[in-house]
Design a protein around this motif. Structure first.
Motif, PDB file in Angstrom:
ATOM      1  N   GLN A 106     -14.170 -50.753 -28.367  1.00 15.71           N
ATOM      2  CA  GLN A 106     -14.753 -49.427 -28.517  1.00 15.71           C
ATOM      3  C   GLN A 106     -14.502 -48.666 -27.222  1.00 15.71           C
ATOM      4  O   GLN A 106     -14.522 -49.253 -26.146  1.00 15.71           O
ATOM      5  N   VAL A 107     -14.273 -47.377 -27.365  1.00 21.29           N
ATOM      6  CA  VAL A 107     -14.023 -46.576 -26.162  1.00 21.29           C
ATOM      7  C   VAL A 107     -15.333 -46.004 -25.670  1.00 21.29           C
ATOM      8  O   VAL A 107     -16.071 -45.361 -26.426  1.00 21.29           O
ATOM      9  N   PHE A 108     -15.664 -46.273 -24.426  1.00 21.89           N
ATOM     10  CA  PHE A 108     -16.902 -45.779 -23.853  1.00 21.89           C
ATOM     11  C   PHE A 108     -16.644 -44.415 -23.252  1.00 21.89           C
ATOM     12  O   PHE A 108     -15.848 -44.268 -22.332  1.00 21.89           O
ATOM     13  N   ASP A 109     -17.331 -43.412 -23.790  1.00 23.48           N
ATOM     14  CA  ASP A 109     -17.072 -42.040 -23.360  1.00 23.48           C
ATOM     15  C   ASP A 109     -18.298 -41.528 -22.614  1.00 23.48           C
ATOM     16  O   ASP A 109     -19.259 -41.071 -23.204  1.00 23.48           O
ATOM     17  N   GLY A 110     -18.273 -41.639 -21.302  1.00 21.75           N
ATOM     18  CA  GLY A 110     -19.422 -41.167 -20.526  1.00 21.75           C
ATOM     19  C   GLY A 110     -19.189 -41.431 -19.066  1.00 21.75           C
ATOM     20  O   GLY A 110     -18.155 -41.955 -18.664  1.00 21.75           O
ATOM     21  N   GLY A 111     -20.152 -41.057 -18.271  1.00 29.80           N
ATOM     22  CA  GLY A 111     -20.043 -41.308 -16.832  1.00 29.80           C
ATOM     23  C   GLY A 111     -19.436 -40.146 -16.094  1.00 29.80           C
ATOM     24  O   GLY A 111     -18.970 -39.165 -16.701  1.00 29.80           O
ATOM     25  N   TRP A 112     -19.453 -40.251 -14.797  1.00 30.30           N
ATOM     26  CA  TRP A 112     -18.949 -39.171 -13.943  1.00 30.30           C
ATOM     27  C   TRP A 112     -17.668 -39.642 -13.287  1.00 30.30           C
ATOM     28  O   TRP A 112     -17.700 -40.346 -12.280  1.00 30.30           O
ATOM     29  N   LEU A 113     -16.584 -39.268 -13.895  1.00 33.93           N
ATOM     30  CA  LEU A 113     -15.325 -39.814 -13.418  1.00 33.93           C
ATOM     31  C   LEU A 113     -14.592 -38.876 -12.466  1.00 33.93           C
ATOM     32  O   LEU A 113     -13.527 -39.211 -11.961  1.00 33.93           O
ATOM     33  N   ALA A 114     -15.162 -37.683 -12.234  1.00 35.34           N
ATOM     34  CA  ALA A 114     -14.502 -36.740 -11.320  1.00 35.34           C
ATOM     35  C   ALA A 114     -14.391 -37.366  -9.936  1.00 35.34           C
ATOM     36  O   ALA A 114     -15.312 -38.039  -9.477  1.00 35.34           O
ATOM     37  N   PRO A 115     -13.244 -37.172  -9.295  1.00 36.06           N
ATOM     38  CA  PRO A 115     -13.067 -37.802  -7.985  1.00 36.06           C
ATOM     39  C   PRO A 115     -13.861 -37.090  -6.892  1.00 36.06           C
ATOM     40  O   PRO A 115     -14.187 -35.910  -7.003  1.00 36.06           O
ATOM     41  N   MET A 116     -14.189 -37.829  -5.877  1.00 36.74           N
ATOM     42  CA  MET A 116     -14.908 -37.289  -4.737  1.00 36.74           C
ATOM     43  C   MET A 116     -14.158 -37.760  -3.511  1.00 36.74           C
ATOM     44  O   MET A 116     -13.615 -38.851  -3.482  1.00 36.74           O
ATOM     45  N   ARG A 117     -14.143 -36.916  -2.482  1.00 35.77           N
ATOM     46  CA  ARG A 117     -13.405 -37.298  -1.292  1.00 35.77           C
ATOM     47  C   ARG A 117     -14.326 -38.016  -0.325  1.00 35.77           C
ATOM     48  O   ARG A 117     -15.291 -37.476   0.156  1.00 35.77           O
ATOM     49  N   VAL A 118     -14.057 -39.281  -0.083  1.00 36.58           N
ATOM     50  CA  VAL A 118     -14.856 -40.050   0.869  1.00 36.58           C
ATOM     51  C   VAL A 118     -13.904 -40.718   1.847  1.00 36.58           C
ATOM     52  O   VAL A 118     -12.994 -41.435   1.434  1.00 36.58           O
ATOM     53  N   LEU A 119     -14.102 -40.487   3.119  1.00 39.65           N
ATOM     54  CA  LEU A 119     -13.269 -41.104   4.164  1.00 39.65           C
ATOM     55  C   LEU A 119     -11.785 -40.895   3.864  1.00 39.65           C
ATOM     56  O   LEU A 119     -10.978 -41.820   3.934  1.00 39.65           O
ATOM     57  N   GLY A 120     -11.467 -39.702   3.475  1.00 44.95           N
ATOM     58  CA  GLY A 120     -10.073 -39.362   3.242  1.00 44.95           C
ATOM     59  C   GLY A 120      -9.462 -40.015   2.021  1.00 44.95           C
ATOM     60  O   GLY A 120      -8.262 -40.229   1.935  1.00 44.95           O
ATOM     61  N   GLU A 121     -10.312 -40.335   1.056  1.00 42.68           N
ATOM     62  CA  GLU A 121      -9.799 -41.026  -0.124  1.00 42.68           C
ATOM     63  C   GLU A 121     -10.480 -40.457  -1.357  1.00 42.68           C
ATOM     64  O   GLU A 121     -11.676 -40.146  -1.311  1.00 42.68           O
ATOM     65  N   ASP A 122      -9.765 -40.371  -2.441  1.00 46.66           N
ATOM     66  CA  ASP A 122     -10.383 -39.893  -3.675  1.00 46.66           C
ATOM     67  C   ASP A 122     -10.972 -41.059  -4.450  1.00 46.66           C
ATOM     68  O   ASP A 122     -10.268 -41.982  -4.841  1.00 46.66           O
ATOM     69  N   ILE A 123     -12.274 -41.001  -4.653  1.00 49.52           N
ATOM     70  CA  ILE A 123     -12.933 -42.067  -5.395  1.00 49.52           C
ATOM     71  C   ILE A 123     -13.764 -41.431  -6.501  1.00 49.52           C
ATOM     72  O   ILE A 123     -14.431 -40.411  -6.272  1.00 49.52           O
ATOM     73  N   ALA A 124     -13.728 -42.028  -7.685  1.00 51.65           N
ATOM     74  CA  ALA A 124     -14.529 -41.498  -8.782  1.00 51.65           C
ATOM     75  C   ALA A 124     -16.013 -41.603  -8.406  1.00 51.65           C
ATOM     76  O   ALA A 124     -16.447 -42.594  -7.824  1.00 51.65           O
ATOM     77  N   GLN A 125     -16.750 -40.566  -8.777  1.00 52.72           N
ATOM     78  CA  GLN A 125     -18.178 -40.538  -8.441  1.00 52.72           C
ATOM     79  C   GLN A 125     -18.904 -41.766  -8.982  1.00 52.72           C
ATOM     80  O   GLN A 125     -19.783 -42.327  -8.339  1.00 52.72           O
ATOM     81  N   GLN A 126     -18.494 -42.165 -10.186  1.00 55.98           N
ATOM     82  CA  GLN A 126     -19.157 -43.307 -10.818  1.00 55.98           C
ATOM     83  C   GLN A 126     -19.076 -44.555  -9.935  1.00 55.98           C
ATOM     84  O   GLN A 126     -20.021 -45.324  -9.820  1.00 55.98           O
ATOM     85  N   ARG A 127     -17.933 -44.715  -9.266  1.00 56.10           N
ATOM     86  CA  ARG A 127     -17.746 -45.897  -8.413  1.00 56.10           C
ATOM     87  C   ARG A 127     -18.698 -45.859  -7.229  1.00 56.10           C
ATOM     88  O   ARG A 127     -19.273 -46.882  -6.847  1.00 56.10           O
ATOM     89  N   ILE A 128     -18.824 -44.667  -6.659  1.00 59.57           N
ATOM     90  CA  ILE A 128     -19.749 -44.535  -5.527  1.00 59.57           C
ATOM     91  C   ILE A 128     -21.166 -44.815  -6.000  1.00 59.57           C
ATOM     92  O   ILE A 128     -21.947 -45.514  -5.341  1.00 59.57           O
ATOM     93  N   LEU A 129     -21.468 -44.296  -7.181  1.00 62.50           N
ATOM     94  CA  LEU A 129     -22.804 -44.504  -7.741  1.00 62.50           C
ATOM     95  C   LEU A 129     -23.097 -45.995  -7.911  1.00 62.50           C
ATOM     96  O   LEU A 129     -24.191 -46.466  -7.604  1.00 62.50           O
ATOM     97  N   ILE A 130     -22.107 -46.738  -8.378  1.00 63.96           N
ATOM     98  CA  ILE A 130     -22.303 -48.180  -8.586  1.00 63.96           C
ATOM     99  C   ILE A 130     -22.701 -48.849  -7.284  1.00 63.96           C
ATOM    100  O   ILE A 130     -23.683 -49.621  -7.225  1.00 63.96           O
ATOM    101  N   VAL A 131     -21.984 -48.525  -6.218  1.00 64.06           N
ATOM    102  CA  VAL A 131     -22.294 -49.166  -4.931  1.00 64.06           C
ATOM    103  C   VAL A 131     -23.696 -48.768  -4.472  1.00 64.06           C
ATOM    104  O   VAL A 131     -24.488 -49.614  -4.035  1.00 64.06           O
ATOM    105  N   LEU A 132     -24.019 -47.484  -4.612  1.00 62.44           N
ATOM    106  CA  LEU A 132     -25.330 -47.025  -4.154  1.00 62.44           C
ATOM    107  C   LEU A 132     -26.456 -47.672  -4.956  1.00 62.44           C
ATOM    108  O   LEU A 132     -27.454 -48.147  -4.395  1.00 62.44           O
ATOM    109  N   VAL A 133     -26.292 -47.687  -6.288  1.00 63.06           N
ATOM    110  CA  VAL A 133     -27.325 -48.289  -7.130  1.00 63.06           C
ATOM    111  C   VAL A 133     -27.492 -49.763  -6.773  1.00 63.06           C
ATOM    112  O   VAL A 133     -28.605 -50.279  -6.676  1.00 63.06           O
ATOM    113  N   THR A 134     -26.366 -50.452  -6.538  1.00 65.92           N
ATOM    114  CA  THR A 134     -26.443 -51.863  -6.194  1.00 65.92           C
ATOM    115  C   THR A 134     -27.244 -52.058  -4.908  1.00 65.92           C
ATOM    116  O   THR A 134     -28.137 -52.917  -4.844  1.00 65.92           O
TER     117      THR A 134
END
Ligand SMILES: Nc1ncnc2c1ncn2[C@@H]1O[C@H](COP(=O)(O)OP(=O)(O)OP(=O)(O)O)[C@@H](O)[C@H]1O
Ligand SMILES: [Mg+2]
Lengths: 258, 333, 287
Positions: free
Chosen positions: C117-145
């Motif tokens: 099944q295709v999961f359609d959700g989350g915040w996938l827009a990239p964000m610039r962190v330390l000179g790198e584009d990272i999807a917001q969702q990824r940053i959120l995962i680390v923060l929530v953890t």
């Protein structure tokens, strides 16, 4: 001509520490072959730990253990049992619960009946004959400790005292040289104690088996043992004639202090 | 997990009933449909590794989930021999027992240092390592594609001989192998070594204190169980004539667990009954493989609480009720 | 490139840590390995997918709903099965939870179909962190953890429920004698552990995009590696071990080969077990 008495078991500076806790603090002890030696001491004085070091369940932190002239320090438990015929019972009644009383004894006897590893996988005439002989011996021993009627009962279904008797009987199956008993009389009624005592005496007299017995029941031990050793906080406090040792003020004090 | 042992008392009786069961099974093709026979063939495929698991878990008390890894190794061994050298079945089959058994030795040396959950995890890891090897050693195993058109079993001394191809023939071949395997298991568990294994299951320290070479018997149980699993792999691969890394799928391990635990671990009849009953059940549920796995899950979970001794005990109780037997109560406490 | 791999590994490692710490607390209190743990991760992802796809909720609304659904599921399973595992042998516990894993995994496939099944959700827009584009969702995962681990440390060390957890972990019989409701503590701990796995599933689904019934299987195995590396029962150790596994996987995938990625976990598992053969899962000495 003076014959040096043979030693059955010698401890040379045996020490065992569990992290900061020193359970056995350097014990030197020679058990003469053929004697019945009582080993007493307050709770936590290191008696069981000393047994564990002698039988290979634990490896001493320092010191050496000799069976006869053989240095057995660091040997595995099974090897010590097989090669030196040094057997021990555990403080808790430990038996193979799912097996019948008879099978418990047959198992204990297998180490002499089937010395080789390959032989234990046999299924031929010879194997069956030897197992049959073990069963017969088991029957005799069960009779001796008064468990004949429990022969085919599961060991796990027997009472605590019966399990201790069974454990004692299984020590006798493999033609032992030295037996270490850890509190064989704890939780056993006086009639049964009398029976075990008789058996120990008989085996000692007839087969020359050496016994070291840890026990809190000092009255029984005084009658039974030829020699009494007192352990306190991991070291030997007194050693000698049972009656003298028991009257020793140091010993009395150690017991009162706990 | 409660287990019980083979009592020596009624061995003659057990032999007689065993002979009766074999006779019935041998006559079964006279009345059975080909569909029923192929179901029983699948049962026999799983029975062989199940006997190995029964030995190591039910007797030596070690929960090894590596059975289907050795099953796969046996299957690949047998298939490769037959494909490359055209060897007869008896040789492929023997090699399929031997190679996993030999492979089990180096694996056992680290694994036997572990107990309890660590051991279980280690055996799971073995299956994944074997799966990984089978996927990546493309030159030998053809990787994910797997081996296809594996020759059918050729019954002959060296060259020539007779090719097993009908369902009935496969059935008799499987029956022969299973009878031999059960006989081997019975021999092992009734030997003094088998008694040591039970002792290790019950209390390893106590077993060592009476001179039991515990490491050796644990090794023996591991190696022998691998040989049983390899035997299953050989029979399997020459029946379905294909093998691929999917043979290492956890589904198969779970099926073997259901057969052994649902049937009755630590008994001889348990896994045999389990093999027939649960594989037949899974054939009924063939329409949806997921439904089959749901039922397997239910069987595993409930077996722990509701029937820890498997179906063999209630079943024998029913049989005893139906056929009053002289043997009943002939020894008591 | 390397920095990219490291952040990638850190994100995946956080996912592993979040799932595994649930297994760790259950192991600590119950003394049993939960072989079905990855299935709660899968259940969390599926519940959120169901909320978004069938109920038309937004991703942010689907998170609490998914966790609630998994909590109810694990309440039932905890009540029927897990509570009884307090005093059964370790192998019985493995079999029982393995059965549950089959049940959940294949139950989900039956309910939602065998395909991805295709999961359609989350915040996938990239964000610039330390000179790198990272999807917001990824940053959120680390923060929530990080937040979850902080909260867990507090819960276990400081709260009164944490004291009860530690008491049950130490000695069940004593707790019975002291009148502590062992079953209640086990049940709550189990729900806590499984909802953490579910949270991880919900948070990860937008990145992995595809969800399917058997997706928890690999996660369970990786959790074994993480808790064994983390030193069993140590919360901080679990976080570190999760990160180590995540980073090693992403390095191996890049430099050795993608097909060896999943081999990292069980190789580490075997190595750590060999290194400390008796250090973990010690049953109490009886002699
Ligand atoms: N595995 C262990 N780990 C840590 N300490 C231990 C261990 N085994 C024993 N000890 C400690 O070693 C000391 C001696 O214990 P041991 O069991 O030998 O005493 P004991 O003389 O047999 O006592 P009892 O008469 O009560 O049986 C005790 O202080 C005990 O706490
Ligand atoms: Mg003691």
């Amino acid at each position: 001509m003076v014959v040096e008495p043979r030693t059955a078991l010698s401890l040379r500076g045996v020490r065992k520490a569990f992290g900061p806790i020193v359970a056995v603090a350097g014990v030197d002890l020679d058990i003469v072959a053929g004697e019945i030696c009582g080993l007493i001491g307050p709770n936590g004085s290191g008696k069981s730990t000393l047994f564990d070091c002698c039988t290979g369940l634990l490896r001493p932190t320092a010191g050496r253990v000799l069976a006869g002239a053989t240095d057995i320090t660091g040997w595995e438990m099974a090897r010590i049992a097989r090669q030196e015929r040094l057997l021990r019972s555990f403080q808790k009644a430990v038996v193979f619960r799912a097996l019948t009383a008879e099978d418990n004894l047959v198992l204990a006897g297998q180490m002499t009946a089937f010395p080789g590893l390959a032989a234990t996988f046999g299924c031929g005439q010879n194997t069956r004959r030897r197992v049959r002989e073990l069963r017969d011996r088991a029957g005799v021993l069960l009779e001796r400790v008064g468990l004949a009627h429990m022969r085919h009962a599961k060991a796990g279904e027997m009472s605590f005292g019966q399990q201790k008797l069974l454990q004692f009987a299984s020590m006798l199956m493999p033609e032992p040289r030295t037996i270490l008993l850890d509190e064989p009389f704890a939780g056993i009624n006086p009639v049964l104690i009398e029976r075990i005592v008789e058996n120990i005496r008989a085996v000692n007299r007839e087969q020359g088996v050496t016994f070291v017995i840890v026990e809190h029941n000092i009255d029984v031990l005084r009658d039974l043992s030829h020699r009494l050793v007192v352990l306190s906080r991991g070291s030997i406090l007194a050693d000698g004639d049972p009656d003298a040792v028991i009257r020793d003020p140091l010993v009395v004090e150690a017991y009162l202090a706990g | 997990m409660p287990r019980f042992t083979v009592a020596g008392q009624h061995f003659a009786g057990q032999l007689a009933s065993g002979a009766l069961i074999i006779a019935c099974l041998a006559l079964f093709p006279l009345v059975a449909s080909s569909y029923q026979l192929s179901t029983l063939i699948i049962s026999m495929v799983f029975l062989l590794p199940a006997l190995g698991l029964n030995l190591i878990l039910g007797y030596a008390g070690m929960l090894s989930l590596a059975q289907m890894g050795f099953f796969g190794v046996g299957g690949y061994t047998s298939a490769l021999l037959a494909m490359h050298f055209g060897t007869p079945f008896w040789l492929n089959f023997s090699a399929a027992c031997l190679v996993p058994a030999l492979l089990a030795i180096p694996l056992a040396i680290p694994a036997l240092r572990l107990r309890h959950t660590s051991f279980v995890m280690c055996t799971i890891a073995f299956v994944f390592i074997l799966e990984s090897v089978s996927k990546n050693w493309v030159g030998l195993t053809r990787g994910d594609m797997g081996l296809s058109s594996v020759p059918r079993p050729r019954i002959g001394l060296w060259s020539g001989g007779f090719i097993v191809h009908t369902t009935v023939q496969y059935y008799y071949l499987g029956l022969l192998l299973c009878v031999l395997a059960v006989a081997a298991l019975v021999t092992i568990v009734r030997s003094p070594a088998g008694r040591y294994m039970i002792a290790i299951r019950e209390d390893e320290v106590l077993a060592a204190s009476i001179g039991g070479r515990t490491w050796h018997y644990r090794l023996a149980a591991f190696v022998l169980s691998a040989a049983f699993a390899g035997a299953g792999g050989s029979y399997y691969v020459h029946y379905v004539t294909v093998i691929s890394p999917s043979v290492f799928d956890p589904t198969y391990t779970n099926t073997v667990l259901v057969v052994v635990l649902g049937g009755g671990v630590g008994t001889i009849m348990g896994p045999i009954l389990g093999g027939v009953v649960f594989i037949a059940l899974s054939e009924v549920l063939r329409i949806a493989p997921e439904l089959r796995m749901v039922v397997y899950g239910l069987i595993l979970t409930t077996s722990v609480f509701l029937f820890p001794k498997g179906i063999v005990e209630p079943l024998t109780a029913v049989l005893r009720g139906a056929i009053p037997s002289r043997a009943r109560g002939s020894h008591g406490r | 490139m390397l920095q990219n791999l490291l952040t990638d590994g850190l994100v995946i490692g956080s996912v592993y840590a979040l799932v595994s710490v649930g297994m760790t607390v259950i192991l600590g209190v119950l003394g049993q390995i939960n072989f079905a743990h990855g299935e709660y991760y899968m259940a969390g992802a599926f519940a959120a997918w169901w909320a978004i796809d069938r109920l038309g909720l937004s991703y942010i609304e689907s998170i609490p709903l998914a966790i609630l659904i998994v909590a109810v599921l694990s309440l039932v399973i905890g009540y029927v099965v897990m509570q009884r595992l307090v005093d059964v042998s370790f192998d019985a516990g493995i079999i029982a939870t393995l059965g549950i894993s089959l049940l959940l995994q294949n139950g989900a496939t039956l309910l939602f179909g065998g395909t991805y099944q295709v999961f359609d959700g989350g915040w996938l827009a990239p964000m610039r962190v330390l000179g790198e584009d990272i999807a917001q969702q990824r940053i959120l995962i680390v923060l929530v953890t990080l937040a979850v681990f902080g909260a867990l440390e507090w819960l276990v060390r400081k709260s009164s429920f944490g004291k009860q957890m530690r008491a049950v972990a130490q000695n069940v019989e004593c707790c019975h004698v002291l009148g502590l409701d062992v079953r209640r503590v086990v049940l709550i701990t189990f729900i806590l552990g499984t909802t953490l796995a579910a949270l991880s599933g919900v948070m990860t689904a937008p990145i992995t995009m595809n969800i399917y019934g058997a997706m928890g299987e690999a996660i369970t195995l990786k959790s074994f590696a993480v808790i064994v590396m983390g030193g069993m029962g140590s919360i901080g150790g679990t976080l570190l071990a999760g990160w180590v596994l995540g980073i090693m996987e992403s390095l191996v995938a890049a430099y050795v080969g993608l097909q060896f990625r999943d081999a990292v976990a069980f190789t580490l598992l075997v190595l750590v077990l060999m290194w400390r053969p008796s250090g973990f899962f010690n049953t109490k000495a009886r002699y």
